[in-house]
Design a protein around this motif. Sequence first.
Motif, PDB file in Angstrom:
ATOM      1  N   SER A 110      55.198 -69.940  76.484  1.00 21.37           N
ATOM      2  CA  SER A 110      53.884 -69.965  77.001  1.00 21.37           C
ATOM      3  C   SER A 110      52.649 -69.048  76.455  1.00 21.37           C
ATOM      4  N   ALA A 111      53.208 -67.890  75.645  1.00 22.54           N
ATOM      5  CA  ALA A 111      52.506 -66.780  75.197  1.00 22.54           C
ATOM      6  C   ALA A 111      51.677 -67.418  74.217  1.00 22.54           C
ATOM      7  N   TYR A 112      52.400 -68.239  73.366  1.00 17.66           N
ATOM      8  CA  TYR A 112      51.625 -68.918  72.397  1.00 17.66           C
ATOM      9  C   TYR A 112      50.855 -69.887  72.694  1.00 17.66           C
ATOM     10  N   ASP A 113      50.956 -70.713  73.651  1.00 22.28           N
ATOM     11  CA  ASP A 113      50.036 -71.783  74.221  1.00 22.28           C
ATOM     12  C   ASP A 113      48.783 -70.964  74.632  1.00 22.28           C
ATOM     13  N   ALA A 114      49.068 -69.836  75.560  1.00 20.79           N
ATOM     14  CA  ALA A 114      47.856 -69.131  75.928  1.00 20.79           C
ATOM     15  C   ALA A 114      47.043 -68.552  75.049  1.00 20.79           C
TER      16      ALA A 114
END
Lengths: 184, 319, 145, 661
Positions: free
Chosen positions: B16-20
């Motif tokens: 989710s860090a990548y997505d965000a």
Amino acid sequence: MTLNPNSVYGRIISELHGGEKLRSCLQCGMCGGSCPSGPDMDHTPRKLFAMIAAGQDDEVLRSNTFWYCVSCYLCTVRCPQEIPITDIMYHLKHQAIQAGLYTTDAVDFSETFIGHVENYGRAFEFGLATQFYLAHHPLGGLKMGPMALAMLSRGRLNLRPTRIKAVRQLRNILNKAKEIGARG
Amino acid sequence: MKYAYYPGCSAESSASAYDATSQMVAAALGLELEEIKDWNCCGATEYFSIDSLPAYALVARNLALAGRQGTSEVIAPCSACYVNLKKVDERMGDYPQLNSDVNEALAAGNLSYTPGSVRARHLLDVICNEVGCDAVSEKVVRPLAGLTLVPYYGCYIGRPEGGFDDVENPQTLDRLLKGLGATVPDYSLKSSCCGGHMTQIGTEVALGILRGLIDLAAKLGADAMVVACPMCQLNLDVYQNQLNSHFGTTYRMPIVYFTQMMALALGMEAAELKFEEGLVPAGPMLEKWQAAEASPQPRKKKSKKALPMPEPLDGGDSG
Amino acid sequence: MPEDSYEPKIIGFLCNWCSYAGADGAGMARRKQPPNVKIIRVPCSGRVSPELVLRTFMQGADGVMVLGCHIGDCHYGNGNHRTAKRFPVYHRLMDYMGIEKERLWVQWVSASEGQLFAEAVTQFTERLRQMPPMRGKLTTVPSPD
Amino acid sequence: MKIGVYTCHCGGNIAGTVDCEAVTEWAGRLDGVEVSREYKFMCSSLGQELIEEDIKEYGLDRVVVASCSPHMHEPTFRNACQRAGLNPYFLEMANIREHASWVHKDRSEATEKAMALTAASVARVRYNEPLFARLSPVNQNTLVVGGGVAGIQAALEIANAGYHVYLVEREPSIGGHMAQLDKTFPTLDCSACILTPRMFEVGNHENITMLTYSEVEEVSGYIGNFEARIRVRARCINQELCTGCGVCEEKCPAKVVDTIFEAGLGRRKAVYRPFPQAVPKFPVIDQDNCIWFQKGKCRACEKFCPTDAIDFEQDDRILEIEVGNIIVATGYDAFDARRISQYGYARYPNVFTALEFERMTNAAGPTEGNVVLRDGETQPDSIAIIHCVGSRDVRYREHCSRVCCMYSLKFAHMVHEKLPNATVYNFYIDIRTPGKDYEEFYHRLLEEGTVFIRGRAASITDATLTPEEEGKLIVTAEDTLVGRQRRIPVDMAILSTGLEPRHDSHEVARIFSISCSREGFFKERHPKLDPIATMTDGVFIAGCAQGPRDIPDTVVQGAAAAARVLSIIGKGEVEIEAAKAEVNDLTCVGCQMCIESCPYSAIEHLEERQKARVIEALCKGCGTCVAACLSKSITLYHFTDQQLVAQMRGAMDALFELVPA
Ligand SMILES: Cc1cc2nc3c(=O)[nH]c(=O)nc-3n(C[C@H](O)[C@H](O)[C@H](O)COP(=O)(O)OP(=O)(O)OC[C@H]3O[C@@H](n4cnc5c(N)ncnc54)[C@H](O)[C@@H]3O)c2cc1C
Ligand SMILES: Cc1cc2nc3c(=O)[nH]c(=O)nc-3n(C[C@H](O)[C@H](O)[C@H](O)COP(=O)(O)OP(=O)(O)OC[C@H]3O[C@@H](n4cnc5c(N)ncnc54)[C@H](O)[C@@H]3O)c2cc1C
Ligand code: SF4
Ligand code: SF4
Ligand code: SF4
Ligand code: SF4
Ligand code: SF4
Ligand code: SF4
Ligand code: SF4
Ligand code: SF4
């Protein structure tokens, strides 16, 4: 040379897009030398292709080579004959499953994964880990435990799968595809 | 330009860090991302092993949906998703029979897809080649000076049929990171495989591979390895502990997404960039950066006898 | 006569230096191809006048191939430039006579492209097999003598 | 009209697929056919005599031979006709081998096609007219392009026979690649020692005009009568005054990496001779790197030259020459190793190319013959030689480059000789040693202890895994004889780059009206029986310009090309194809469409009569004008409308008879 269409070789050539290029394998070893899983395979990809040409079908399908393939495509981009090696690895997995000749539980991993995709439309990492490890590596699963906890605590594992809205539509598509695939 | 956005399954959980940060950076660069509505999993590497036609159909559904949204290019931050989207589109174009089979399957869900109509792009490609590394570096407000960052592309950029960068010695991420002000060594394993799903089915094999990758980065003095794929991040980060106990090593190599590092350099607050999601803490790296002052690199002196070194091909700046 | 047993009759005008040698190359390499194309050697593809093409159709040919050197490789410098410029003329005339333009196949085939030649023959024959025979569509012209 | 038809079996080549008996029988029934025979080998002397006898006995006035491609045997059968008193243009050939028996499997299909092709030729030959080839005198001068060992050999053969040669070389000196080499396999004689005397001989030969630093820009004309325009680039040296003392080079402050002669391993000055034995001995000023030309300062060379030979004002010269024959011997380029990035050339300092290594082992080279790493000092303890770099790979060059196995063995030997304690690994797919004493050389290397690993090297990296690997280059490969991956740490890697066509081979081909084969090497007239000639009469090819080969084979080709040229010069005259265009004065309306269409400007407009006229000497018989003339006023002999239409109709009529629709 005409090939037995039901042999491993014959099936690669007739069923796989670009599979006929396997005929031009030079046995140069570029694939075997490049493969990141090479050291742990019982036969290098090149050797496997020689065995396929020699008709050693049972041994080929029992090999762990394609199960250890991580689909990195390095062999494919380096092969001097442009043979679609990674796709051949996929196809060999397929053939091995059909022949019931597989020796690893990677199949179950893949099947668990696919089961989730077909049910939810999305991959489900937590479910995969629990279902797969508990069934196959109770001990390995234990080792995974702290790791999974660490991930959970950082919000990196969802305990419930996400489901897409049009699951039914997706299933219709996949079922149709299976039907078309089966008619050959 | 408006792009369809395909986050990929890991965006919802492990990455989710990548997505965000992808979305934050895209917004900062003026890229308009429109998520594909009700997208499904791309099948990763698993589906193709079991049954190929459903695997093609699975991916084609996403392309069809993107097309229906009226976009001609889809951005995937995950390299595996990117490769699957690209491969399915290209194969359908190359093999008419496959194209008609896949479309027959799609029709069962009232969808259709014309090969070539939706081009798959990796986020890194769009940032470096559409926005441009130079344009990015002009926007830098807090350069990453003082940090040595090792670019790790993983295996999927440019494979299988060649993509937006050299297959063996890609340069885009190198250029991008240099543009952000970091020191970027020539990391020769930059396009090697991270082991993929091997971590789960043949752990020993995978640990060996991962160790080699982290080891070389450590030797090059890396403060962090910068990745462009959730699978790479997961393998290098989550298994690092296990790897240390297996080999008796003591690596503490943070594995960060290039979008996180871009966001930092573009002036966003570290606290908002989900660095804490990494199992190996990125804290020391961030502290070093905050403490560092840009200091010039010492130049190695060449002996008089040294023979000339050949120029790299397209004036690239490796080495 | 059922559609599937119909074999199109094709005349190929091949320039001596490139395409004819390419067809020879296909032979030397034993590149299998359907037998439908009968080759007539001309010095240059530029020699193939629209009239010659039309007369061939009138004679009952189902298709005509005009093959020459690649642009820039012409044995005569740029004879094939004229051939290229002539396409629209060919097509206009064919259109006027009611001949589908798919029945004319123009391609550059060099002396080393035997494989390309064999592929062109195969594709063109296949294409014409999907079309009805020509004979009877046009009336024949008087013999040349 | 009495036509004789001769169907050839070509052993089993034709008869194996075509029912020759049926063809013969069918042809016998065609309109105007007097005799129809089949024979095993028509081109044999007995076969030819058969035709000759029939012409005399039956009074045949037309002959059709149904056999191989006219490119193969048209001259043979034309000669047979001529011997029997028949005009050679009364011959037609039906190509039932290349175009029928060899490309079809099905016997009846192949036979029907052979029948249709034969019928077409029979129908056409009726309209063939007697033509008389024009004899044209041969200019005795020859143009040789490329001063490598191929061009040198050809030039010397011709010059020694007493005829004049213009030798055009692009670089400042002749010598080509051979001048760069150290030792030559398999005998290991010193390349310079055997080449320099030849170069010297060329430079001093009274019959050779050597034009170095020059290029051919345009060629026109035809066999026996070519005209060539040559650009002689400015050397900025007055050759009348220069003694070749080398002082200018010594004093010149501008140093650049020499990517041509030193293959990038060494440096040269802005004013330079590529190597000490260069022929001619005069230096050139490389204007791109000269400080005076770039920044308007310096002129040191001029100041120090003892004879005032420096001439900054010199301009390129254009030279127009007339020659009878041309030999193109422009050689090869070495494959650019940077294209295969997993081998790390231009990334890791201690990866070298083959040509770099040649320069390194050469006592006259940048390291004075010492085998050292890129730092110029350290001697390597272990060396990997990687075969097939850029060759045998459909993504780069599909062909085998033929010399790199042998030179890789040579390199291994050189290392054993210079660094007896070093270990040498050769990574190969197959060891190819087809030549006299070549396999013996391989055996010698086996005895010398070279380690041979069968497997194409997968990559070269600096990513090490163990302390022993630290600081080394790691070559990874599958040892295919063992079936396992191996990692071999070495200090130095040498890439045995393949031979590829010159980067500009297509442009050069265009200038000389010849063509390139698929790979880009120049295409020969016939791969076995005429590897020296091209489809353009009077233009020959020799050496690596035609395909990869070693020095002995290159020299043989240079000599062979010279022999072909000498035989044309010796004959004194050449026959010029009789296929010419002619304007019919009665119907020409003077619209000048033809003039515009002719690629050779061979048609003139007669102002006073408002008519077009073909200038015979310029017309090459392409027929473009015929197709351009709307009033059908131009005839191209031997390819008249009548003849082509008859041929087409012959084929169509036969088809409707054989395969009715
Ligand atoms: C590393 C290496 C080692 C080798 N070792 C051996 C060995 O030990 N023994 C052996 O037998 N063979 C060896 N060979 C092969 C050998 O180099 C060739 O067989 C030989 O040099 C071919 O000669 P050539 O005249 O055909 O071509 P080249 O040597 O390439 O000469 C061509 C010449 O034409 C000139 N030229 C090119 N284009 C033009 C133009 N447009 N106009 C004017 N001039 C032009 C060039 O400048 C050059 O001087 C080796 C090759 C390599 C790469
Ligand atoms: C099985 C086989 C297959 C081959 N296939 C191919 C192929 O596919 N392609 C290819 O390129 N090459 C092929 N070759 C090689 C080819 O045969 C030779 O390259 C070629 O025939 C050599 O020709 P030559 O004139 O040098 O020798 P030869 O053909 O041997 O001719 C020598 C002639 O000299 C005569 N002679 C001998 N001694 C005397 C004397 N003292 N006085 C007078 N006359 C004498 C002989 O009777 C003979 O007629 C093949 C060879 C073999 C063995
Ligand atoms: S790299 Fe290609 S040609 Fe070489 S052994 Fe592997 S499959 Fe065969
Ligand atoms: S794709 Fe599979 S077989 Fe090929 S190199 Fe990667 S892991 Fe090995
Ligand atoms: S004439 Fe031609 S076809 Fe006949 S035997 Fe000779 S080579 Fe063969
Ligand atoms: S130009 Fe002058 S200095 Fe240079 S070599 Fe010639 S004579 Fe010597
Ligand atoms: S003028 Fe040019 S060539 Fe002469 S010495 Fe100076 S830099 Fe060298
Ligand atoms: S000669 Fe040897 S090294 Fe060169 S391409 Fe052929 S097999 Fe490879
Ligand atoms: S095109 Fe025909 S009519 Fe016109 S000038 Fe030429 S020959 Fe005469
Ligand atoms: S045939 Fe016609 S177009 Fe061709 S060279 Fe002769 S005059 Fe010119």
